[in-house]
Design an enzyme around this catalytic site. Structure first.
Site, mmCIF file in Angstrom:
data_model
loop_
_atom_site.group_PDB
_atom_site.id
_atom_site.type_symbol
_atom_site.label_atom_id
_atom_site.label_comp_id
_atom_site.label_asym_id
_atom_site.label_seq_id
_atom_site.Cartn_x
_atom_site.Cartn_y
_atom_site.Cartn_z
ATOM 1 N N THR A 137 52.533 35.572 44.237
ATOM 2 C CA THR A 137 53.158 36.081 45.456
ATOM 3 C C THR A 137 54.389 35.281 45.865
ATOM 4 O O THR A 137 55.353 35.832 46.354
ATOM 5 C CB THR A 137 52.120 36.091 46.602
ATOM 6 N N CYS A 440 26.297 11.414 24.934
ATOM 7 C CA CYS A 440 26.548 12.857 25.117
ATOM 8 C C CYS A 440 25.238 13.631 25.224
ATOM 9 O O CYS A 440 25.127 14.584 25.996
ATOM 10 C CB CYS A 440 27.363 13.409 23.950
HETATM 11 N N1 3NM Z 1 52.886 30.157 50.780
HETATM 12 P P1 3NM Z 1 48.496 34.915 47.634
HETATM 13 S S1 3NM Z 1 51.717 30.293 48.563
HETATM 14 C C1 3NM Z 1 53.131 32.514 51.519
HETATM 15 O O1 3NM Z 1 52.184 27.386 48.714
HETATM 16 C C2 3NM Z 1 52.669 31.482 50.571
HETATM 17 O O2 3NM Z 1 53.019 27.385 50.683
HETATM 18 C C3 3NM Z 1 52.438 29.416 49.798
HETATM 19 O O3 3NM Z 1 49.875 34.463 48.307
HETATM 20 C C4 3NM Z 1 52.560 27.954 49.713
HETATM 21 O O4 3NM Z 1 47.452 34.807 48.682
HETATM 22 C C5 3NM Z 1 52.004 31.725 49.375
HETATM 23 O O5 3NM Z 1 48.766 36.339 47.248
HETATM 24 C C6 3NM Z 1 51.608 33.042 48.850
HETATM 25 O O6 3NM Z 1 48.280 34.044 46.451
HETATM 26 C C7 3NM Z 1 50.126 33.187 48.736
#
Ligand code: 3NM
Length: 501
Positions: A137, A440
């Site tokens: 986004t 392990c």
């Molecule tokens: N700010 P979604 S990430 C508006 O990192 C915004 O500050 C961000 O979108 C930051 O929920 C982001 O679709 C987008 O991943 C988040």
């Protein structure tokens, strides 16, 4: 009091064909979004104002705040409840001067230094902490892979220092599959995030109302694996229950120890499976009730990292326990980074390692910058032989607290630590250090005890203690009749068998 539980940030570029921008926002507001930020990057001022008025009418009807991203003029023009600024927008102190003391002011912070600045100024009401996970986004983010809960916790440590309560939401890549984990993992003693901010999980969803209702529920619910039950320790009973349930221990482990780990698993009455075929993990998780996962970083490669990641997601989703063995994670920066990525991607039940490995994981904890004393101790952990019991337990406890796991520190003395408890187990044999995989395969043994109770609310600490006790007892018994590694290996396997059958 502003409720930050589910913070909707709008985006008009991802609306499903069947809907409209305003319909998406209205559906979300009517179905439980607790605060809305109007974020428009390409509208003209007039269009922005008209849109803001339209959204404001909806938020006012529900009595929730409307925050305007970046455009203070628009916020003032429509008398919105607040403004959100990023690091490249109007500086927070100027924004506050313009909007006055009563409006809500939010600031985006991506690194601890930016939180430091907000804390110093004490003029913001909340911070958006991100990018939490990778997102499509927003393109111009500081950390495209996401800082994860580990990074968010580091920022929370700084927020906690502020006398004024500055609220916080995590943002970036948060959706229905991870919102409960985010809420659970983004907390430190005395401070947790107040909610999550999402864009695409609602704005791009064909049913924004349902997406909102479900997200609210997920955010408010504890992940199933978070429940801890405290019980009296009864190791004999736990052994009986383990063998009776015939758990399946899924190993994604290193090439050197696969055979030995499989033999150890069989000897104690459990079944091993060694699968790196990620498509079948879901089938295991659905079909096998008594199942656990052992993730061992011993012989890592790029493809395996992806497989580990998928496995963590699947096992978390199906509430199956995970034992994480960060083999040699302090040896190179790349290995420690791999551990960071994996611990960020989900929740493990147990982290098992020697003093050096656990000390390296400690460097990832949010308390890293906490005190001068810690910093001095951190520098000293390269020579782990110098660490006394008190320091080992301090380190293990801080890892347990930060990662919300049980920590097993192996060595001549084994320490098992969680948030509340500490258990010390002596025993074993120095011959264990002369056969490959004895460390392990302890992971396999722990995996069997955890897998035996998978999906139920149980005391994972006690199960871990019972596993380590059994393993060490078998080592001590085996060493009574041999002083050479080859025969020790066979006798060790025999003792594991005898002690469980
Ligand atoms: N700010 P979604 S990430 C508006 O990192 C915004 O500050 C961000 O979108 C930051 O929920 C982001 O679709 C987008 O991943 C988040």
């Amino acid at each position: 009091m502003v409720d930050y539980t589910l913070y909707l940030v709008t985006d008009s570029t991802m609306i499903p064909e069947s809907s409209t921008f305003i319909k998406q926002v209205e559906e979300s507001i009517n179905n439980g979004a607790t605060i809305v930020q109007l974020r428009e990057k390409s509208l003209s001022t007039l269009d922005f104002i008209n849109r803001a008025k339209e959204v404001h009418a909806l938020t006012k009807k529900k009595g929730i705040p409307l925050i305007i991203n970046d455009r203070i003029d628009v916020a003032l023009a429509i008398d919105a409840e607040g403004v959100h600024v990023g690091q490249d927008d109007m500086p927070a102190n100027l924004a506050r001067q313009l909007i006055g003391k009563d409006k809500i002011l939010g600031v985006t912070c991506s690194i601890p230094e930016e939180v430091e600045a907000v804390v110093k100024e004490e003029i913001a009401d909340y911070v958006g902490l991100g990018t939490a996970y990778a997102t499509n986004t927003k393109k111009d983010v500081t950390d495209p892979l996401g800082t994860g809960p580990i990074g968010v916790r580091k920022m929370l440590q700084i927020l906690k220092k502020c006398e004024k309560k500055i609220n916080s939401v995590a943002i970036g890549g948060i959706n229905h599959s991870n919102a409960d984990k985010v809420m659970y993992q983004c907390q430190i003693p005395g401070r947790k995030i107040d909610g999550v901010a999402v864009v695409s999980a609602i704005m791009a969803n064909k049913d924004a109302g349902k997406a909102t209702r479900e997200l609210i529920q997920i955010v408010k619910s504890e992940p199933v694996w978070a429940a801890t039950k405290f019980e009296e320790l009864n190791s004999d009973q736990l052994i009986k229950e383990m063998t009776k349930s015939q758990p399946l221990v899924h190993h994604i482990t290193n090439n050197v120890v696969k055979n030995f780990s499989a033999n150890v698993t069989l000897a104690i009455g459990a079944s091993p499976v060694m699968s790196e075929l990620s498509n079948e993990f879901e089938e295991f998780a659905k079909a096998v009730p008594n199942l656990s996962l052992v993730l061992n970083l011993g012989t890592p490669n790029d493809a395996l990292m992806k497989i580990f990641n998928i496995a963590i997601q699947v096992y978390n989703q199906h509430n199956k326990p995970i034992v994480f063995d960060p083999v040699a994670c302090g040896a190179t920066k790349a290995r420690l980074e791999s551990s960071r990525i994996l611990l960020n991607s989900g929740q493990v039940t147990v982290i098992k390692g020697n003093v050096g490995e656990i000390s390296s994981i400690w460097k990832l904890t949010s308390g890293y910058q906490a005190s001068k004393e810690d910093a001095a101790l951190m520098r000293g952990v390269d020579s782990v032989a110098d660490l006394n019991e008190e320091k080992i337990i301090k380190i293990a406890k801080e890892v347990a607290l930060d990662f919300k796991t049980i920590v097993v520190v192996t060595g001549k003395t084994n320490y098992i630590v969680d948030n509340h408890r500490k258990w010390t187990i002596e025993g074993g044999s120095k011959l264990m250090g002369l056969i490959t995989g004895s460390g392990c395969s302890l992971g396999s043994c722990i995996g069997a005890f955890l897998g035996a109770k998978a999906g139920t609310s149980f005391d994972a600490f006690n199960s871990t203690v019972a596993a380590v006790e059994l393993y060490n007892k078998a080592g001590s018994e085996a060493a009574k009749s041999t002083d050479a590694p080859g025969s020790f290996m066979a006798k060790f396997q025999d003792e594991l068998y005898k002690l469980t059958h």
